[in-house]
Design a protein around this motif. Structure first.
Motif, PDB file in Angstrom:
ATOM      1  N   VAL A  21     -22.105 -14.940 -13.876  1.00 58.67           N
ATOM      2  CA  VAL A  21     -23.020 -14.541 -12.793  1.00 58.67           C
ATOM      3  C   VAL A  21     -22.359 -14.648 -11.421  1.00 58.67           C
ATOM      4  N   VAL A  22     -21.907 -15.838 -11.055  1.00 60.97           N
ATOM      5  CA  VAL A  22     -21.445 -16.084  -9.683  1.00 60.97           C
ATOM      6  C   VAL A  22     -20.231 -15.232  -9.335  1.00 60.97           C
ATOM      7  N   ASN A  23     -19.261 -15.147 -10.237  1.00 61.01           N
ATOM      8  CA  ASN A  23     -18.058 -14.364  -9.941  1.00 61.01           C
ATOM      9  C   ASN A  23     -18.337 -12.865  -9.866  1.00 61.01           C
ATOM     10  N   ARG A  24     -19.461 -12.427 -10.382  1.00 55.90           N
ATOM     11  CA  ARG A  24     -19.799 -11.001 -10.352  1.00 55.90           C
ATOM     12  C   ARG A  24     -20.807 -10.637  -9.263  1.00 55.90           C
ATOM     13  N   LEU A  25     -21.257 -11.610  -8.490  1.00 53.53           N
ATOM     14  CA  LEU A  25     -22.194 -11.330  -7.412  1.00 53.53           C
ATOM     15  C   LEU A  25     -21.518 -10.459  -6.352  1.00 53.53           C
ATOM     16  N   PRO A  26     -22.259  -9.529  -5.794  1.00 49.66           N
ATOM     17  CA  PRO A  26     -21.652  -8.676  -4.754  1.00 49.66           C
ATOM     18  C   PRO A  26     -21.627  -9.375  -3.394  1.00 49.66           C
ATOM     19  N   LEU A  27     -20.913 -10.477  -3.314  1.00 53.33           N
ATOM     20  CA  LEU A  27     -20.791 -11.216  -2.064  1.00 53.33           C
ATOM     21  C   LEU A  27     -19.760 -10.537  -1.168  1.00 53.33           C
ATOM     22  N   ALA A  32     -15.939 -16.361  -4.084  1.00 55.21           N
ATOM     23  CA  ALA A  32     -17.253 -16.841  -4.512  1.00 55.21           C
ATOM     24  C   ALA A  32     -17.188 -18.362  -4.500  1.00 55.21           C
ATOM     25  N   TYR A 140     -17.980 -20.254   1.343  1.00 54.16           N
ATOM     26  CA  TYR A 140     -18.908 -20.232   0.220  1.00 54.16           C
ATOM     27  C   TYR A 140     -19.054 -21.617  -0.407  1.00 54.16           C
TER      28      TYR A 140
END
Length: 175
Positions: A21-27, A32, A140
């Protein structure tokens, strides 16, 4: 089930959540928050330097083999071992320095990762890493440090005893 076993289960869940989830968030940016690093910091703040270093090393080795591992094998283990030791040692030296030590380790983690990557000859470590990815990773981590470290410390230490107030006076039991 002991608190250490609960933490190991939580750590495995955090690693899976980090990767899926976290590494794929569009931040914005290329980074991340590193929830595994912050969980190790919380554990080290609760248990001390030796336990923090051991848990950091174990979590880092597991993280090194968890896909997608795009770094040198053992690099994350080294970083988490060092950060776990630093966090635990800070709280052993100064017991009230937990929140400040958590924020300092949230900053130190990515810096140590870049420094050790450069020492180990990681080809991804370069000027662009220092100017773009490192400041974003630090930011982050700082944003996620307080809630993650609080949850982990609460889970590892258990609920802290609170004094009972009776008629405006604080009474502490000697049990």
């Amino acid at each position: 089930m002991g608190r250490n076993a609960i933490f190991v289960a939580l750590l495995l869940g955090i690693m899976i959540f980090q990767v899926t989830v976290v590494n794929r968030l569009p931040l914005p940016g290329q980074a991340a928050p590193d929830l595994v690093l912050l969980a190790v910091v919380g554990y080290a703040l609760a248990r001390g330097a030796a336990a923090g270093a051991a848990m950091g090393f174990a979590a880092g080795l597991l993280s090194d083999v968890l896909p997608p591992a795009a770094h040198l094998f053992g690099h994350h283990a080294l970083v988490l071992c060092l950060v776990g030791f630093i966090a635990g040692r800070a709280v052993e030296s100064h017991p009230g320095a937990g929140p400040l030590a958590a924020l300092a380790c949230a900053v130190a983690g990515p810096v140590i990762a870049v420094a050790t990557g450069a020492l180990l000859g990681d080809p991804r470590t370069g000027v662009s890493m220092l100017t773009t990815a490192l400041p974003q990773a630090v930011l982050y981590n700082l944003l996620a440090a307080s809630p993650v470290v609080w949850v982990v410390r609460r889970l590892v230490c258990g609920p802290e005893p609170r004094p009972v107030q009776v008629l405006g006076y604080v009474m502490r039991s000697r049990l």
